[in-house]
Design a protein around this motif. Structure first.
Motif, PDB file in Angstrom:
ATOM      1  N   ALA A 387       0.833  -1.207   0.000  1.00  0.00           N
ATOM      2  CA  ALA A 387       0.000   0.000   0.000  1.00  0.00           C
ATOM      3  C   ALA A 387       0.864   1.252   0.000  1.00  0.00           C
ATOM      4  O   ALA A 387       0.536   2.258  -0.639  1.00  0.00           O
ATOM      5  N   LEU A 388       2.006   1.203   0.709  1.00  0.00           N
ATOM      6  CA  LEU A 388       2.880   2.370   0.788  1.00  0.00           C
ATOM      7  C   LEU A 388       3.511   2.690  -0.562  1.00  0.00           C
ATOM      8  O   LEU A 388       3.805   3.849  -0.864  1.00  0.00           O
ATOM      9  N   LYS A 389       3.755   1.677  -1.401  1.00  0.00           N
ATOM     10  CA  LYS A 389       4.283   1.929  -2.740  1.00  0.00           C
ATOM     11  C   LYS A 389       3.286   2.734  -3.579  1.00  0.00           C
ATOM     12  O   LYS A 389       3.689   3.535  -4.425  1.00  0.00           O
ATOM     13  N   MET A 390       1.989   2.483  -3.375  1.00  0.00           N
ATOM     14  CA  MET A 390       0.975   3.202  -4.150  1.00  0.00           C
ATOM     15  C   MET A 390       0.705   4.600  -3.595  1.00  0.00           C
ATOM     16  O   MET A 390       0.296   5.494  -4.330  1.00  0.00           O
ATOM     17  N   ASP A 391       0.914   4.797  -2.273  1.00  0.00           N
ATOM     18  CA  ASP A 391       0.681   6.107  -1.648  1.00  0.00           C
ATOM     19  C   ASP A 391       1.867   6.428  -0.759  1.00  0.00           C
ATOM     20  O   ASP A 391       1.791   6.379   0.471  1.00  0.00           O
TER      21      ASP A 391
END
Length: 415
Positions: A387-391
Motif C-alpha cells: 500500500a505504501l508503494k501506491m501512496d
C-alpha cells in the motif's frame, strides 16, 4: 489463527529435496511464496505452510511450480548427503529467529533486485536514447544530402538558362544591327526623294518595335517557372481512453481492466425466484452499496455486511463491495473473513493500473490490519509495504508500517 498445512509430501536424493504442498483450491494469484536457504513459506489465506529446513539449500538454484492445485519445489542441497528429516526441531523462539532472518534476507534480495532493475532500466533508456539520436542524425544527414543535391541541380539549371538568355540577346542585337545597315544602304541607293526615305524609315521603326515586343513576350513566357506539384497528407491520431500517452501506457493491461469493468456492470447472476420479494431499488447493486456505506458510517456494521452481501449476490464483479465488506468484518472482528474479502477485491482489481491504485491500497491496508490482529506481522508488513508503494506520501500509512516493522523486530508492543 491461520490453518497450518500438514498433508504435504517430500522426497530426497543426495543432492536435491523435492517438496509437494497442496493448495486446497487456491488460485495461482492467491499463493504467496517466500524461500531462503533455511526457510520456506507457502501462504494462501487462510492456509499457511512453513518449513524450517534441516540443512541449508541453494536458494539461487531452487525452483517452484504452481498449478493443478499443488505447489512443487525443487531445492538443491548445499552438501551432498541424505537428511535425517525435512525440518529441524526447535521451539517457538528459535522459529521466530529463523523467520526474522529469512525475512531480512528476503528484503535484502528484493532490494538488490530492485537496484539491479533500476540500473538495467537506466541502461535501456540510455541505449534507446542513443539509438534515437543516431536515427535522427542519420535522418538529418539524409535530408541535408537531398537539399544539397536539389540546390546543385537548381543552380545548374539557372546557369544554363542564363547562358541561353545571353546568347539569344546577342543574336537579336546582331540581327537588329544587320537590319539597320541593310535598310540604310537600300534607302541611300533607291530612294530619290526625302518622302520615300521617310516612308521606309517609318516602316523600319514599326517593324523594329514589333520585333522587340515579340522578343519580350517570348522572354516572359520562358521566365515562368514550372507549376508545383500538389498533394494531401493524411494525419490520424490514436484514440485513448486513459490520460497517459500511448508510448507510456500498458495497453493490454488497460484493455483488460476496461473489459472487467464492463463485465462487472453487465453481470447480474442472482436467481430471479429468490429475489421475487425484493423491491425494485433493492435489486440495484449501486443502491445497495450506498445503503451499506450509510450503515457503516452510522455504526451499523452488521446491517452494512448484509447490504454488501446482497449486492455481491447481484453482481460478483464489483471489487468495492468486497473491500467495503472487509472493513465491516474488521470492525466485527471477523478477521479471516476480512482477509478473504480483501484478497477477492485485490483479485478483481487486476491488472494494476493508475485508475484502481487507490482501491488496491485500501484493500492491502485492510488485509494487512487483519493479519496483524492475527499476529501474522510478516504477512501484514507485506500488505502495508504494498500500500505504501501506491501512496508513498501518506504519513499515517508510514507510521502504521513502521509500527508493524517494530513489532516484528520486537522493539514495540502489539500494534
Amino acid at each position: 489463527m491461520p490453518l497450518l498445512v500438514t498433508d504435504y509430501s517430500w522426497t530426497q536424493t543426495d543432492s536435491t529435496v523435492c517438496l509437494s504442498v497442496p493448495l486446497k483450491g487456491a488460485t495461482v494469484r492467491q499463493v504467496d511464496i517466500l524461500s531462503t536457504d533455511h526457510y520456506l513459506k507457502v501462504h494462501y489465506p487462510p492456509h499457511l505452510f512453513e518449513a524450517f529446513l534441516f540443512e541449508p539449500v541453494d536458494d539461487e538454484r531452487s525452483t517452484a511450480k504452481v498449478g493443478d492445485g499443488v505447489a512443487v519445489f525443487s531445492l538443491p542441497k548445499r552438501t551432498n548427503k541424505v537428511w535425517e528429516q525435512l525440518m529441524i526441531t526447535t521451539n517457538d523462539k528459535g522459529k521466530k529467529e529463523i523467520r526474522e532472518r529469512a525475512l531480512l534476507k528476503y528484503q535484502e534480495k528484493l532490494s538488490a533486485q530492485s537496484t539491479s532493475k533500476v540500473k538495467k532500466g537506466h541502461a535501456e533508456k540510455k541505449y534507446a536514447l542513443e539509438k534515437m539520436m543516431k536515427l535522427e542524425r542519420e535522418k538529418r544527414d539524409s535530408i541535408q544530402k537531398i537539399k544539397d543535391k536539389e540546390r546543385e541541380k537548381t543552380t545548374a539549371e539557372l546557369a544554363a538558362w542564363q547562358l541561353r538568355q545571353k546568347e539569344k540577346a546577342e543574336e537579336e542585337d546582331q540581327l537588329k544591327l544587320h537590319s539597320q545597315r541593310d535598310v540604310t544602304s537600300c534607302v541611300i541607293k533607291s530612294a530619290p526623294t526625302l518622302v520615300a526615305f521617310a516612308f521606309l524609315l517609318n516602316t523600319f521603326l514599326h517593324l523594329d518595335q514589333r520585333g522587340d515586343s515579340e522578343a519580350k513576350s517570348r522572354r516572359k513566357q520562358e521566365d515562368l517557372p514550372a507549376p508545383r506539384l500538389v498533394g494531401n497528407i493524411q494525419v490520424t491520431f490514436t484514440p485513448r481512453l486513459f490520460p497517459t500517452a500511448l508510448r507510456e501506457s500498458r495497453v493490454p493491461e488497460e484493455e483488460e481492466w476496461l473489459k472487467k469493468q464492463a463485465e462487472g456492470r453487465r453481470s447480474v447472476n442472482a436467481d430471479v425466484e429468490e429475489l421475487g420479494d425484493l423491491k425494485e431499488e433493492e435489486r440495484n447493486p449501486d443502491w445497495l452499496k450506498d445503503k451499506g456505506d450509510k450503515c457503516f458510517v452510522t455504526g451499523d456494521h452488521l446491517g452494512a455486511v448484509n447490504a454488501y452481501s446482497l449486492a455481491i449476490r447481484l453482481n460478483r464483479k464489483i471489487p468495492a463491495l468486497y473491500s467495503n465488506r472487509a472493513a465491516c468484518h474488521l470492525k466485527l472482528k471477523n478477521l479471516h473473513k476480512a482477509i478473504e474479502d480483501s484478497s477477492q477485491a485485490l483479485y478483481l482489481l487486476t491488472p494494476p493500473v493508475a485508475a484502481n491504485a487507490a482501491s488496491r491500497a485500501r484493500a492491502h491496508v485492510r488485509r494487512g490490519s487483519a493479519f496483524c490482529q492475527l499476529q501474522l506481522y510478516t504477512e501484514g508488513l507485506q500488505d502495508y509495504q504494498a500500500a505504501l508503494k501506491m501512496d508513498p506520501h501518506n504519513e499515517a500509512l508510514q507510521a502504521d508500517t513502521q509500527r508493524v516493522r517494530d513489532s516484528i523486530q520486537g522493539t514495540a508492543a502489539d500494534p
